[in-house]
Design an enzyme around this catalytic site. Structure first.
Site, PDB file in Angstrom:
ATOM      1  CE1 TYR A  86      -6.345   3.832 -90.947  1.00 31.21           C
ATOM      2  CE2 TYR A  86      -5.171   5.425 -92.315  1.00 31.21           C
ATOM      3  CZ  TYR A  86      -5.742   5.067 -91.092  1.00 31.21           C
ATOM      4  OH  TYR A  86      -5.710   5.962 -90.039  1.00 31.21           O
ATOM      5  CB  SER A 127      -6.239   9.442 -91.968  1.00 31.43           C
ATOM      6  OG  SER A 127      -4.930   9.093 -92.335  1.00 31.43           O
TER       7      SER A 127
END
Length: 251
Positions: free
Chosen positions: A156, A143
């Protein structure tokens, strides 16, 4: 043989029911790979896409947040006739809240799915590849938050930062044993996970202003990078985190 030909190879793709996972599964199938799709919900559309490309599709239902699920998934894939050639760790979840209010339940839910399960899927897959004496490719989906902090997504960010580190560690351990471990770091992609961001007019505008390409990514924008990292073209690529971000990190 083409450097990007995946004929005769099998790819296990987690989270293959929608979004990036579905797009990568189809991209690998179009390059010649047969697909094992892993997900919590039905993968009917992905199966149809893969079969339309002339490749085989095996569906495995699994909740990767559950302990022991990783080894079970790889065992089921092998039992179904798949070979330990390619693993794409795409399945993931996200929870949003200010850090002052973030709960332990939301922390554990994200870490278990996005980091813990990925490591143990890699482990089970690598054991199978080494036992079969086959070269193999592992592709983790990282990410932008593997590089940056983000806001309101502490678990996250922790998981995706950890995933970048685990990708490098496994590459260090397994490169000489014929297993490539790399990651794709998508930019801002039009998926279910980003629906809240895209519906926030101000945040959406701020994000678009930062992307040199001038648009959000589409899931299919990740397919080419996945084919590269799964193919012989990447045989000397180990421990890389490949941004596919429209230039976000270059800004």
């Amino acid at each position: 043989m083409s450097l990007f030909d995946l004929s005769g190879r099998w790819a296990v793709v987690t989270g293959a029911n929608t979004g990036i996972g579905r797009a990568i599964a189809l991209g690998l199938a179009e390059a010649g790979a047969d697909i094992v799709g892993v997900g919590r919900s039905a993968m009917t559309e992905t199966a149809a896409d893969v079969k339309a490309a002339g490749r085989r599709f095996v569906a495995i239902a699994a909740d990767l947040s559950q302990a022991g699920s990783a080894a079970a998934v790889i065992g089921k894939a092998l039992a179904a006739g798949a070979l330990p050639d390619i693993l794409v760790n795409n399945a993931g979840t996200i929870r949003r809240a200010d850090s002052l209010d973030f709960t332990e339940e939301d922390w554990d839910a994200v870490l278990d799915t996005n980091l813990k399960s990925v490591f143990f899927l890699c482990q089970a897959f690598a054991r199978a590849a080494l036992a079969a004496e086959r070269r193999a490719k592992i592709i983790n989906i990282a990410s932008m938050l593997s590089f940056q902090g983000g806001v309101r997504v502490p678990s996250y960010t922790a998981a995706k930062s950890g995933l970048a580190g685990i990708t490098r560690l496994l590459a260090n351990e397994w490169a000489a044993r014929g297993i490539n471990v790399n990651a794709i770091a998508p930019g801002y992609v039009e998926t279910n996970n980003t629906a809240a961001l895209r519906s926030d007019v101000e945040r959406n505008a701020d994000i678009l202003k930062r992307i040199p390409a001038g648009r959000w990514a589409r899931p299919e924008d990740m397919a080419g990078a996945a084919v590269f990292l799964a193919s012989p073209a990447s045989d000397y690529v180990h421990g890389a985190i490949l941004p596919v971000d429209g230039g976000w990190l270059a800004r």
